[in-house]
Enzyme design. Structure first.
Site, mmCIF file in Angstrom:
data_model
loop_
_atom_site.group_PDB
_atom_site.id
_atom_site.type_symbol
_atom_site.label_atom_id
_atom_site.label_comp_id
_atom_site.label_asym_id
_atom_site.label_seq_id
_atom_site.Cartn_x
_atom_site.Cartn_y
_atom_site.Cartn_z
ATOM 1 C CG ASP A 50 -1.838 6.901 76.545
ATOM 2 O OD1 ASP A 50 -1.358 7.440 77.547
ATOM 3 O OD2 ASP A 50 -1.820 5.669 76.351
ATOM 4 C CG ASP A 82 3.683 4.274 78.949
ATOM 5 O OD1 ASP A 82 4.750 4.093 78.353
ATOM 6 O OD2 ASP A 82 3.608 4.876 80.047
#
Length: 289
Positions: free
Chosen positions: A38, A40
């Protein structure tokens, strides 16, 4: 075996299983490894000096490209939907339509702002976005060992790429699956491209992008990095997987969410703003330690 795994920030439900997965991956060799992450709050910091760091959406939302009225509307959406996103008492099924609603409304507001493509780099440069400490080693080491890094993000791909580019680590082994802006011929934002990727449909995104995973059929060992329970499905497009080691960053509402993270991730990193543990694992798996 790996000293960093005894850091105070590291929690594991089954340390023995983690050791077994690592040994199995080591034996298979780093040419069978891929990293799926991922972006953020996983590759970027959650906070710095006690202040929250911006996500890809925040970089844009807080910038001079957005009117004050629009900022107010976006903040309203955040205060409505973010508590739902991290509410451990609600099921993913219950959250799903609400997340779609949030992203769709936010994208609609951004399109109304007629954002210019040529200003994105300036906005990223002026933002307080920060990759986690140790990012240089992570990106460079993966590149040097020809290990593919797939970044899977519910953020905005154009902003995300710019963050990595400005950090000087956008190497050719990096591929991004995210929400990309669609600009017209004058360079003004008119829409977002393709299927919406939000926090809880990364599995669909993974399965839709089977072409990417097909190329990596010879890499059945996966190191997965995420910060939400929605990130756990990012590797679902990988066929014939042999081993997956899931590393979760637990940044917020720690006590409340810790049990569900320990159930889901092999290694949980609590309030750790660095990539020290993933880097130590990578160095071990590539025989540098």
């Amino acid at each position: 075996m790996i000293p960093e795994l005894s850091n105070p920030s590291v929690c594991m439900r089954d340390p023995q299983r983690v050791q077994e997965i690592l040994q199995s991956m080591l034996k298979a060799g780093s040419n069978t490894l891929q990293v799926i992450s991922d972006f953020d709050m996983t590759l970027t910091r959650f906070a710095h000096n006690g202040k929250r760091c911006p996500t890809c959406h925040n970089i844009l939302d807080d910038s001079k490209l957005i009117s004050n009225d629009c900022k107010v509307e976006l903040k309203k959406l955040l205060s409505t939907y973010y508590p739902i996103e991290i509410d451990s008492s609600r099921s993913i099924e219950e959250k799903l339509p609400l997340m779609v609603e949030w992203w769709t409304k936010a994208h609609g507001l951004l399109v109304q702002q007629e954002i210019r493509k040529d200003l994105l780099a300036i906005v990223v440069g002026e933002s307080e976005s920060m990759l986690r400490e140790g990012y240089q080693l992570l990106f460079d080491h993966l590149y040097e060992h020809s290990i593919p890094l797939l970044i899977f993000s519910a953020g905005i791909g154009d902003i995300l790429e710019e963050v990595i580019r400005q950090a000087g680590v956008f190497h050719p082994n990096v591929k991004v699956l995210s929400n990309y802006m669609d600009f017209d011929e004058t360079g003004v934002l008119r829409a977002f491209k393709g299927e919406l990727i939000h926090i809880y449909n990364k599995r669909e995104g993974a399965l839709l992008n089977t072409g990417h995973f097909q190329e990596l059929r010879t890499r059945p060992n996966v190191l997965l990095l995420g910060d939400s329970l929605g990130d756990l499905t990012m590797a679902d497009g990988v066929q014939d997987m042999e081993n997956i080691l899931k590393i979760g960053f637990l940044n917020d509402k720690v006590e409340e969410r810790k049990p569900s993270y320990l159930d889901s991730y092999d290694i949980v990193l609590v309030n750790d703003e660095s990539l020290e543990v993933p880097n130590a694992l990578l160095l071990f798996l590539t025989g540098n330690k």
